[in-house]
Design a protein around this motif. Structure first.
Motif, mmCIF file in Angstrom:
data_model
loop_
_atom_site.group_PDB
_atom_site.id
_atom_site.type_symbol
_atom_site.label_atom_id
_atom_site.label_comp_id
_atom_site.label_asym_id
_atom_site.label_seq_id
_atom_site.Cartn_x
_atom_site.Cartn_y
_atom_site.Cartn_z
ATOM 1 N N SER A 71 -2.875 -5.273 -2.220
ATOM 2 C CA SER A 71 -3.745 -5.953 -1.258
ATOM 3 C C SER A 71 -3.011 -7.127 -0.619
ATOM 4 N N PHE A 72 -3.354 -7.368 0.632
ATOM 5 C CA PHE A 72 -2.718 -8.416 1.426
ATOM 6 C C PHE A 72 -3.800 -9.193 2.163
ATOM 7 N N GLY A 73 -3.556 -10.470 2.363
ATOM 8 C CA GLY A 73 -4.507 -11.253 3.137
ATOM 9 C C GLY A 73 -4.052 -12.691 3.170
ATOM 10 N N PRO A 74 -4.757 -13.521 3.961
ATOM 11 C CA PRO A 74 -4.386 -14.926 4.030
ATOM 12 C C PRO A 74 -4.546 -15.594 2.668
ATOM 13 N N ARG A 75 -3.907 -16.740 2.533
ATOM 14 C CA ARG A 75 -3.956 -17.499 1.281
ATOM 15 C C ARG A 75 -5.353 -17.447 0.660
ATOM 16 N N GLY A 76 -5.420 -17.069 -0.607
ATOM 17 C CA GLY A 76 -6.711 -16.958 -1.277
ATOM 18 C C GLY A 76 -6.928 -15.580 -1.885
ATOM 19 N N VAL B 154 -13.874 10.248 2.139
ATOM 20 C CA VAL B 154 -12.563 9.762 1.682
ATOM 21 C C VAL B 154 -12.697 9.324 0.221
ATOM 22 N N PRO B 155 -12.020 10.010 -0.716
ATOM 23 C CA PRO B 155 -12.119 9.582 -2.114
ATOM 24 C C PRO B 155 -11.638 8.143 -2.263
ATOM 25 N N ILE B 156 -12.407 7.301 -2.954
ATOM 26 C CA ILE B 156 -12.040 5.877 -3.034
ATOM 27 C C ILE B 156 -10.656 5.686 -3.677
ATOM 28 N N PRO B 157 -10.295 6.492 -4.694
ATOM 29 C CA PRO B 157 -8.947 6.279 -5.262
ATOM 30 C C PRO B 157 -7.789 6.652 -4.320
ATOM 31 N N SER B 158 -8.097 7.231 -3.143
ATOM 32 C CA SER B 158 -6.999 7.491 -2.202
ATOM 33 C C SER B 158 -6.587 6.213 -1.457
ATOM 34 N N VAL B 159 -7.368 5.138 -1.666
ATOM 35 C CA VAL B 159 -6.982 3.846 -1.079
ATOM 36 C C VAL B 159 -5.735 3.333 -1.800
ATOM 37 N N LYS B 160 -4.714 3.046 -1.042
ATOM 38 C CA LYS B 160 -3.479 2.522 -1.646
ATOM 39 C C LYS B 160 -3.206 1.087 -1.192
ATOM 40 N N TYR B 161 -3.782 0.723 -0.049
ATOM 41 C CA TYR B 161 -3.507 -0.600 0.518
ATOM 42 C C TYR B 161 -4.798 -1.189 1.091
ATOM 43 N N ILE B 162 -5.001 -2.477 0.849
ATOM 44 C CA ILE B 162 -6.149 -3.205 1.400
ATOM 45 C C ILE B 162 -5.610 -4.414 2.175
ATOM 46 N N PHE B 163 -6.108 -4.595 3.366
ATOM 47 C CA PHE B 163 -5.733 -5.757 4.173
ATOM 48 C C PHE B 163 -6.987 -6.550 4.491
ATOM 49 N N ILE B 164 -6.963 -7.831 4.174
ATOM 50 C CA ILE B 164 -8.072 -8.726 4.507
ATOM 51 C C ILE B 164 -7.608 -9.577 5.685
ATOM 52 N N SER B 165 -8.437 -9.657 6.718
ATOM 53 C CA SER B 165 -8.015 -10.421 7.900
ATOM 54 C C SER B 165 -8.234 -11.924 7.703
ATOM 55 N N HIS B 166 -9.365 -12.282 7.094
ATOM 56 C CA HIS B 166 -9.667 -13.692 6.850
ATOM 57 C C HIS B 166 -10.804 -13.774 5.838
ATOM 58 N N HIS B 167 -11.044 -15.005 5.378
ATOM 59 C CA HIS B 167 -11.970 -15.150 4.256
ATOM 60 C C HIS B 167 -13.394 -15.509 4.656
ATOM 61 N N HIS B 168 -13.876 -15.021 5.778
ATOM 62 C CA HIS B 168 -15.319 -14.968 5.998
ATOM 63 C C HIS B 168 -15.835 -13.809 5.147
ATOM 64 N N ASN C 290 -1.199 10.689 6.597
ATOM 65 C CA ASN C 290 -0.762 11.619 5.542
ATOM 66 C C ASN C 290 -1.589 11.465 4.266
ATOM 67 N N ASP C 291 -2.912 11.381 4.444
ATOM 68 C CA ASP C 291 -3.851 11.309 3.309
ATOM 69 C C ASP C 291 -3.776 10.024 2.489
ATOM 70 N N THR C 292 -3.006 9.052 2.926
ATOM 71 C CA THR C 292 -3.029 7.737 2.284
ATOM 72 C C THR C 292 -3.987 6.843 3.075
ATOM 73 N N ALA C 293 -4.847 6.139 2.332
ATOM 74 C CA ALA C 293 -5.874 5.317 2.974
ATOM 75 C C ALA C 293 -5.470 3.842 2.984
ATOM 76 N N TYR C 294 -5.548 3.245 4.154
ATOM 77 C CA TYR C 294 -5.307 1.817 4.339
ATOM 78 C C TYR C 294 -6.634 1.224 4.812
ATOM 79 N N VAL C 295 -7.212 0.332 4.019
ATOM 80 C CA VAL C 295 -8.505 -0.270 4.384
ATOM 81 C C VAL C 295 -8.242 -1.635 5.002
ATOM 82 N N ILE C 296 -8.861 -1.871 6.140
ATOM 83 C CA ILE C 296 -8.734 -3.171 6.792
ATOM 84 C C ILE C 296 -10.113 -3.828 6.756
#
Ligand SMILES: [Zn+2]
Ligand SMILES: [Zn+2]
Length: 314
Positions: free
Chosen positions: A119-124, A80-94, A59-65
């Motif tokens: 934004s969400f991701g492992p500790r850090g 995809v307009p960058i400000p349409s990003v609402k959520y960022i998920f980081i899998s790990h810190h490599h 629905n036009d909301t961007a989730y970046v993984i």
């Protein structure tokens, strides 16, 4: 099996339908889609495929993984307009997964962001966010004062994930994190997106992990990292630290044959191969990537390319 041309045809077909007045009445823009922004595993930047990043649009909301180097440019390239990003998920810190995390947010702000990004991701992730504002204090404070921009530090809301479970639930999606080993890293999460049009699982970088098949059980789409062993052998011959590198790669990633085992055990409808290791060997063909997968998995396989789109339901 869907090959690249089919998916592109599908994407181009729907784009054409959207812009054609004759078809506008019947055309339906996919409510849910995945865009593979960067498909090359590893941190080295080349002129070939971009570093790891994926996008889910609902629905036009961007989730970046993941935010490998180039993620902002790839979003723009995907329309995809960058400000349409609402959520960022980081899998790990490599760094091939987080190097552009702060800058992706900054680029959204520079493009007029006025609503928060979570934004969400492992500790850090929280510490990295605070450090980012230290690093960029001069620019940010100058622009707030000089250009009247909103304070970006209030618009990026970071949260460390410490355990498996639901990390986000909205009216559109439920996102669940699942820890998977990527030696020597243990703070590493696969993510499951339950959308109105199907379930998508991103494996993160991972050693062969049969438990991931349970996590992905019955998913519509599994996006899994992969390692092609014959090309790794070629790679290590050229490298001074070859033996150590090969040991690391085999212990921390999943061979194409094992990816097939995971997809088969999970019973997914579509398996997408991405995060290719090595991702820049011109001798490796799409058939090479799938040949050993097919020993175990008999469903549909997509060999992801940068900016390829997959509409759901599949
Ligand atoms: Zn990686
Ligand atoms: Zn990694």
């Amino acid at each position: 099996m869907i090959d690249r041309r089919d998916v592109l045809k599908l994407a181009l077909g729907s784009a054409a339908a959207l812009t054609s007045p004759a078809l506008a009445q019947t055309a339906v823009k996919p409510r849910t889609r995945i865009v593979f922004l960067g498909t090359k595993g590893g941190p080295r930047v080349t002129t070939g495929a971009s570093n790891p990043a994926n996008l889910v649009m609902v629905n036009d909301t961007a989730y970046v993984i993941d935010c490998g180097m180039g993620v902002s440019r790839q979003l723009v390239a995907a329309g995809v307009p960058i400000p349409s990003v609402k959520y960022i998920f980081i899998s790990h810190h490599h760094s091939d997964h987080n190097l552009e995390y702060g800058n992706l947010f900054y680029n959204a702000w520079a493009a007029g962001l006025s609503t928060p990004i979570h934004s969400f991701g492992p500790r850090g992730v929280e510490a990295m966010t605070n450090a980012y504002w230290e690093l960029n204090r001069f620019d940010v404070e100058t622009r707030i004062e000089d250009e009247g921009r909103p304070d970006p530090r209030k618009l990026l809301i970071a949260r460390d994930i410490n355990e498996d479970g639901v990390v986000l639930q909205t009216s559109d999606v439920k996102v669940t994190a699942f820890r998977t080993p990527h030696p020597p890293i243990t703070d590493n999460f696969a993510y499951k997106f339950e959308t109105p049009d199907g379930v998508i699982v991103f494996s993160s970088d991972t050693a062969y992990n049969p438990k991931l098949a349970e996590f992905a059980k019955g998913a519509d789409v599994l996006v899994h990292e992969c390692l092609y062993v014959p090309a790794v052998d070629r790679l290590v011959i050229k490298t001074k630290n070859g033996a150590t590198l090969k040991k690391h790669l085999l212990e921390s990633h999943t061979t194409t044959e094992d990816v097939g085992r995971i997809a088969a055990a999970a019973g997914v409808k579509v398996l997408v191969l991405s995060h290719f290791v090595p991702g820049d060997d011109p001798l490796v063909t799409d058939d090479n990537w799938t040949e050993d997968v097919k020993k175990n998995f008999f469903g549909r396989i997509v060999v992801a390319k940068d900016l390829m789109q997959l509409a759901l339901p599949v």
